[in-house]
Design an enzyme around this catalytic site. Structure first.
Site: not given
Ligand code: M6R
Length: 617
Positions: A2, A27, A76, A103-104, A486, A490, A493, A509, A612
């Site tokens: 959060c 966040r 969140w 937060n937590g 990657e 992308k 998500e 395989h 995030k």
């Molecule tokens: O802040 P961080 O780089 O540790 O975050 C790691 C992942 O949570 C972050 O890269 C996540 O996979 C992204 N949403 C990808 O776009």
């Protein structure tokens, strides 16, 4: 997971809080709320389920009173659905004079809740957080000492928390405590701030202090004290935030993600700045704490999650090839549960944009306890990971607000090239000429990224054409493999499309069974000049899937004449040293996912179910 913000000072508190929450909304964005103590001395709270804009509209229609102290939260959800009632702040005690945000996760909340229920306390939410509000209010009723009551209660909480508290009877102070969740103080003139990260207050001050583990902050407009949970005073050094406040705003772009993709020529240049001289020599002064260790390390383990883990995978290729040290990449959340072998000659490299990813922090702590040395590659100044590591290589990509990581990714990769060249130089595993040539090639990357970005119409149109695709597959080999992973992440998500990345050689395989007529497959094609003939092998892989009906979209090197005969669509990237190609080849994939998300009418910056920075395990 959060965002939290706190303020004491002369400015309009509601504006400061809502501005801070706007910058922290990445966040968590399923509800938001603020509490202020107005100038008449009354605590006022407003909270709403949904995006921050719903709260802002509500406050616009029915303003809160003028105030010079307040706290704000963007959520969140972990415990309790995203509803008005479960949104923070939560009020404590019968008089409801105490307001708290968190937060937590408070892991022992059930046991604390039972204790409060037995004592006749009634609850207004399903959250774990509300127990803390009632416990502190109850202590305060007994002691009339807010700071002591706060200390007593935070010592009883288990789990991860940053907590901010205000009480109507103590209208000049915000108290904060942190354990396993981020908290930064912003120092102003006659005003002070608290935030989950510096983005919360960077438009008001550049002076900041990072709060340590199990510490309490007593924040007043003209004084900031830090102490541990036992009440002993602690001195912490301040640092200057080098982010420009405007860098954390959209600046005319349709989304933060669009802006952050476009930022990449600059963010990569910033990663390289003062680290590579014009003759290609790499200098990493930040690695001075590792001087005696680097010549003798026998192994590197990279720990990271999500996109950062894919950046680490690219780093593995570079470090092994240039510096000849074995590297393994581990997902942080798996790493410490499998009894890994760590010795004093193991270097653990923790990669994280936020520096607050709990899984990566826990992996780092585990590694340090086991005797390894930790280097963090981190983007956020003052982050917990940066503070806890033995050395930090900041990526300097600037604030990344969109949930989907883009510019942090390319800057992480470039940071790993720098690390690889630095270690190779120390260990003489490559000639000085070779290292300097690569250093000079790094300096060309910003212009080459700009080149890729200047020609994106084709990939944008393609994304629109595939908006109804059910599955998209991505293939790559060598350094193209992590880019395939990657690209698939992308798309998942942002566009909620099932997508998978595969090593092209792995297809036969098993995964080739997925291919049927019309299946879109995006292939990262290596340079036709690569010394290992991977180009020819990838072309064969393409033919294997095309003959089974796949529609191939290739990302290939400029001048690669052959590839056009084997693909429905080709997007070219500039010619570049093969190891550096990921920084360019990922960009069309970032744009593809973003455009496809927009074409589906989705929220590009704040995809569903995500936040995030993942500050819970
Ligand atoms: O802040 P961080 O780089 O540790 O975050 C790691 C992942 O949570 C972050 O890269 C996540 O996979 C992204 N949403 C990808 O776009």
């Amino acid at each position: 997971m959060c965002g939290i913000v706190g303020y004491v000072g002369p400015k309009s508190t509601v504006d400061v809080l809502l501005g801070g929450l706007k910058r922290l909304e990445y966040r968590g964005y399923d509800s938001a709320g603020v509490s202020v103590i107005n100038t008449l001395g009354t605590l006022e709270t407003r909270k709403k389920a949904g995006k921050l804009s719903i709260l802002v509209d509500d406050i616009y229609k029915t303003p809160l009173g003028e105030a010079h102290i307040g706290i704000g939260h963007t959520r969140w959800a972990t415990h309790g659905a995203p509803t008005d009632g479960n949104a923070h702040p939560h009020l404590g005690g019968n008089t409801q004079k105490l307001s708290l945000i968190h937060n937590g996760i408070i892991e022992n909340f059930s046991e604390l809740k039972s204790e409060l229920l037995e004592a006749g306390v009634s609850f207004a939410s399903e959250t774990d957080t509300e127990v803390a509000a009632h416990l502190i209010a109850r202590e305060y009723d007994k002691t009339n000492d807010l700071i002591e009551s706060f200390r007593t209660v935070v010592r009883r909480l288990h789990g991860a928390f940053t907590i901010l508290v205000m009480h109507e009877d103590e209208p000049g102070v915000v108290l904060a405590a942190r354990r396993n969740a981020p908290l930064v103080i912003g120092l102003g003139e006659g005003e002070n701030f608290l935030g989950s990260d510096v983005a919360a207050f960077v438009e008001h001050t550049k002076r900041a202090i990072s709060v340590g583990q199990d510490e309490i902050v007593i924040l007043r407009k003209d004084a900031v004290e830090i102490e541990n949970f036992a009440g002993h005073k602690i001195e912490r050094e301040e640092f200057l935030i080098d982010w420009d406040a405007s860098a954390a705003s959209k600046g005319g772009w349709s989304s933060f993600m669009a802006k952050e993709i476009a930022d990449q020529p600059q963010s990569v240049a910033d990663t390289l700045m003062s680290r590579v001289s014009s003759d290609g020599t790499v200098h990493l002064e930040e690695l001075a704490p590792l001087t005696s260790l680097l010549p003798k390390i026998d192994r590197i383990i990279m720990v990271a999650c999500g996109t950062a883990a894919y950046a680490a995978e690219v780093g593995k290729y570079a470090i092994e090839s240039w510096a000849r040290i074995p590297v393994s990449v581990e997902l942080s959340h798996e790493f410490r549960y499998r009894d890994p072998i760590l010795t004093p000659n193991t270097l653990v490299v923790a990669v994280s944009q936020s520096g607050e990813t709990m899984d990566t922090l826990m992996a780092t702590r585990y590694a340090k306890e086991a005797g390894a040395t930790v280097l963090s590659i981190c983007n956020t100044q003052g982050a917990t990971l940066a503070r806890e590591a033995d050395a930090v290589l900041y990526t300097h990509a600037g604030p990344e607000v969109a949930v989907a990581s883009t510019k942090a990714f390319t800057s992480q990769i470039v940071s790993m090239y720098l690390l690889a060249l630095h270690i190779a130089g120390i260990r003489n595993t490559r000639s000085l000429n070779e290292l300097q040539d690569t250093g000079k090639n790094l300096l060309k990357l910003p212009a080459q990224i700009a080149d890729v970005l200047s020609n994106t119409q084709g990939i944008r149109s393609l994304a629109k054409a595939y908006k109804d695709a059910e599955t998209v597959l991505f293939l790559g080999r060598n350094v193209g493999f992590p880019i395939a992973l990657e690209g698939a992440l992308k798309l998942k998500e942002l566009a909620y499309i099932h997508s998978e990345g595969f090593a092209a050689g792995e297809l036969k395989h098993g995964p080739i069974a997925l291919i049927e007529a019309g299946q879109p497959v995006i292939v990262i094609v290596p340079s036709p000049n690569d010394p290992d003939s991977l180009h020819a092998k990838v072309i064969s892989n393409i033919e294997e899937i095309r003959s089974r009906g796949a529609k191939v979209i290739a990302i290939a090197e400029e001048g690669d004449q052959r590839v056009a005969q084997h693909a429905e669509e080709v997007f070219f990237i500039p010619k570049v040293q093969q190891m550096l190609a990921p920084v360019l080849s990922v960009i069309p994939l970032q744009i593809f996912a973003m455009e496809l998300s927009s074409a589906k009418g989705l929220d590009v910056d704040q995809p569903r179910n995500l936040a995030k920075s993942v500050t819970v395990e």
